[in-house]
Design a protein around this motif. Structure first.
Motif, PDB file in Angstrom:
ATOM      1  N   LYS A   1      47.751  59.879  56.939  1.00 44.01           N
ATOM      2  CA  LYS A   1      47.560  61.265  56.500  1.00 44.01           C
ATOM      3  C   LYS A   1      46.385  61.364  55.533  1.00 44.01           C
ATOM      4  O   LYS A   1      45.572  62.278  55.618  1.00 44.01           O
ATOM      5  CB  LYS A   1      48.834  61.780  55.837  1.00 44.01           C
ATOM      6  N   ARG A   2      46.280  60.395  54.620  1.00 43.43           N
ATOM      7  CA  ARG A   2      45.185  60.376  53.654  1.00 43.43           C
ATOM      8  C   ARG A   2      43.827  60.288  54.356  1.00 43.43           C
ATOM      9  O   ARG A   2      42.844  60.851  53.902  1.00 43.43           O
ATOM     10  CB  ARG A   2      45.355  59.187  52.708  1.00 43.43           C
ATOM     11  N   GLN A   3      43.762  59.588  55.503  1.00 44.32           N
ATOM     12  CA  GLN A   3      42.526  59.429  56.266  1.00 44.32           C
ATOM     13  C   GLN A   3      42.288  60.587  57.248  1.00 44.32           C
ATOM     14  O   GLN A   3      41.269  60.650  57.905  1.00 44.32           O
ATOM     15  CB  GLN A   3      42.550  58.109  57.034  1.00 44.32           C
ATOM     16  N   GLY A   4      43.283  61.486  57.383  1.00 43.28           N
ATOM     17  CA  GLY A   4      43.123  62.627  58.277  1.00 43.28           C
ATOM     18  C   GLY A   4      43.625  62.389  59.688  1.00 43.28           C
ATOM     19  O   GLY A   4      43.349  63.195  60.580  1.00 43.28           O
ATOM     20  N   TYR A   5      44.405  61.317  59.900  1.00 40.99           N
ATOM     21  CA  TYR A   5      44.956  61.035  61.211  1.00 40.99           C
ATOM     22  C   TYR A   5      46.368  61.588  61.287  1.00 40.99           C
ATOM     23  O   TYR A   5      47.106  61.571  60.313  1.00 40.99           O
ATOM     24  CB  TYR A   5      44.996  59.531  61.500  1.00 40.99           C
ATOM     25  N   GLN A   6      46.742  62.061  62.457  1.00 42.56           N
ATOM     26  CA  GLN A   6      48.073  62.668  62.633  1.00 42.56           C
ATOM     27  C   GLN A   6      48.989  61.692  63.346  1.00 42.56           C
ATOM     28  O   GLN A   6      48.634  61.088  64.357  1.00 42.56           O
ATOM     29  CB  GLN A   6      47.946  63.955  63.452  1.00 42.56           C
ATOM     30  N   TRP A   7      50.174  61.524  62.794  1.00 42.71           N
ATOM     31  CA  TRP A   7      51.201  60.670  63.385  1.00 42.71           C
ATOM     32  C   TRP A   7      52.071  61.548  64.266  1.00 42.71           C
ATOM     33  O   TRP A   7      52.640  62.531  63.807  1.00 42.71           O
ATOM     34  CB  TRP A   7      52.044  60.046  62.290  1.00 42.71           C
ATOM     35  N   ILE A   8      52.164  61.231  65.543  1.00 42.65           N
ATOM     36  CA  ILE A   8      52.984  62.017  66.462  1.00 42.65           C
ATOM     37  C   ILE A   8      54.210  61.203  66.830  1.00 42.65           C
ATOM     38  O   ILE A   8      54.096  60.069  67.295  1.00 42.65           O
ATOM     39  CB  ILE A   8      52.190  62.379  67.734  1.00 42.65           C
ATOM     40  N   LYS A   9      55.380  61.762  66.605  1.00 43.33           N
ATOM     41  CA  LYS A   9      56.632  61.067  66.899  1.00 43.33           C
ATOM     42  C   LYS A   9      57.202  61.516  68.210  1.00 43.33           C
ATOM     43  O   LYS A   9      56.984  62.572  68.667  1.00 43.33           O
ATOM     44  CB  LYS A   9      57.655  61.309  65.797  1.00 43.33           C
TER      45      LYS A   9
ATOM     46  N   GLY B   1      45.399  42.967  53.276  1.00 44.89           N
ATOM     47  CA  GLY B   1      45.670  42.139  52.107  1.00 44.89           C
ATOM     48  C   GLY B   1      46.887  41.279  52.312  1.00 44.89           C
ATOM     49  O   GLY B   1      47.479  41.237  53.388  1.00 44.89           O
ATOM     50  N   SER B   2      47.313  40.618  51.258  1.00 44.22           N
ATOM     51  CA  SER B   2      48.432  39.691  51.354  1.00 44.22           C
ATOM     52  C   SER B   2      49.761  40.390  51.603  1.00 44.22           C
ATOM     53  O   SER B   2      50.707  39.774  52.090  1.00 44.22           O
ATOM     54  CB  SER B   2      48.530  38.851  50.077  1.00 44.22           C
ATOM     55  N   ASN B   3      49.856  41.695  51.303  1.00 44.39           N
ATOM     56  CA  ASN B   3      51.102  42.421  51.536  1.00 44.39           C
ATOM     57  C   ASN B   3      51.180  43.020  52.935  1.00 44.39           C
ATOM     58  O   ASN B   3      52.167  43.651  53.284  1.00 44.39           O
ATOM     59  CB  ASN B   3      51.286  43.524  50.489  1.00 44.39           C
ATOM     60  N   GLY B   4      50.171  42.842  53.770  1.00 50.38           N
ATOM     61  CA  GLY B   4      50.204  43.320  55.151  1.00 50.38           C
ATOM     62  C   GLY B   4      48.866  43.874  55.586  1.00 50.38           C
ATOM     63  O   GLY B   4      48.009  44.172  54.771  1.00 50.38           O
ATOM     64  N   ASN B   5      48.713  43.954  56.880  1.00 46.93           N
ATOM     65  CA  ASN B   5      47.489  44.487  57.479  1.00 46.93           C
ATOM     66  C   ASN B   5      47.862  45.588  58.458  1.00 46.93           C
ATOM     67  O   ASN B   5      48.873  45.505  59.130  1.00 46.93           O
ATOM     68  CB  ASN B   5      46.739  43.390  58.237  1.00 46.93           C
ATOM     69  N   CYS B   6      47.013  46.599  58.543  1.00 47.21           N
ATOM     70  CA  CYS B   6      47.267  47.686  59.472  1.00 47.21           C
ATOM     71  C   CYS B   6      45.935  48.356  59.801  1.00 47.21           C
ATOM     72  O   CYS B   6      45.206  48.766  58.897  1.00 47.21           O
ATOM     73  CB  CYS B   6      48.224  48.696  58.856  1.00 47.21           C
ATOM     74  N   TYR B   7      45.639  48.428  61.079  1.00 46.16           N
ATOM     75  CA  TYR B   7      44.389  49.033  61.531  1.00 46.16           C
ATOM     76  C   TYR B   7      44.679  50.129  62.548  1.00 46.16           C
ATOM     77  O   TYR B   7      45.502  49.955  63.436  1.00 46.16           O
ATOM     78  CB  TYR B   7      43.472  47.983  62.169  1.00 46.16           C
ATOM     79  N   TYR B   8      43.992  51.240  62.405  1.00 46.98           N
ATOM     80  CA  TYR B   8      44.062  52.347  63.351  1.00 46.98           C
ATOM     81  C   TYR B   8      42.836  52.263  64.239  1.00 46.98           C
ATOM     82  O   TYR B   8      41.717  52.153  63.755  1.00 46.98           O
ATOM     83  CB  TYR B   8      44.063  53.674  62.587  1.00 46.98           C
TER      84      TYR B   8
ATOM     85  N   SER C   1      55.093  49.087  55.713  1.00 47.14           N
ATOM     86  CA  SER C   1      56.203  49.933  56.145  1.00 47.14           C
ATOM     87  C   SER C   1      55.704  51.168  56.909  1.00 47.14           C
ATOM     88  O   SER C   1      54.555  51.591  56.750  1.00 47.14           O
ATOM     89  CB  SER C   1      57.026  50.389  54.933  1.00 47.14           C
ATOM     90  N   CYS C   2      56.583  51.729  57.695  1.00 46.04           N
ATOM     91  CA  CYS C   2      56.237  52.932  58.466  1.00 46.04           C
ATOM     92  C   CYS C   2      55.893  54.077  57.513  1.00 46.04           C
ATOM     93  O   CYS C   2      54.935  54.800  57.744  1.00 46.04           O
ATOM     94  CB  CYS C   2      57.403  53.311  59.371  1.00 46.04           C
ATOM     95  N   ARG C   3      56.658  54.219  56.456  1.00 43.29           N
ATOM     96  CA  ARG C   3      56.399  55.290  55.481  1.00 43.29           C
ATOM     97  C   ARG C   3      55.005  55.137  54.864  1.00 43.29           C
ATOM     98  O   ARG C   3      54.254  56.100  54.743  1.00 43.29           O
ATOM     99  CB  ARG C   3      57.460  55.268  54.385  1.00 43.29           C
TER     100      ARG C   3
END
Length: 50
Positions: free
Chosen positions: A42-50, A11-18, A33-35
Motif C-alpha cells: 500500500k505504501r508503494q501504491g500497489y493494490q492487494w486483491i483478495k 534483510g535478515s528478517n525476511g525478503n519480499c519482492y513485487y 508477514s501478510c499484514r
C-alpha cells in the motif's frame, strides 16, 4: 508492456519482492508477514486483491 519490480523488504528478517504489470503480479520469497506485506504494498501504491 511495463514491468515493475519493487523490493518490499530485504534483510535478515525476511525478503519480499513485487514483480508485476498492470494485469498480473507475483510476490517472490515473501519472508515477512501478510499484514506487513500488505502495508508495504500500500505504501508503494500497489493494490492487494483478495
Amino acid at each position: 508492456m511495463d514491468v515493475q519490480i519493487c523490493s518490499l523488504n530485504s534483510g535478515s528478517n525476511g525478503n519480499c519482492y513485487y514483480v508485476g504489470t498492470q494485469q498480473e503480479a507475483v510476490l517472490i520469497d515473501a519472508g515477512i508477514s501478510c499484514r506487513e506485506t500488505e502495508k508495504r504494498m500500500k505504501r508503494q501504491g500497489y493494490q492487494w486483491i483478495k
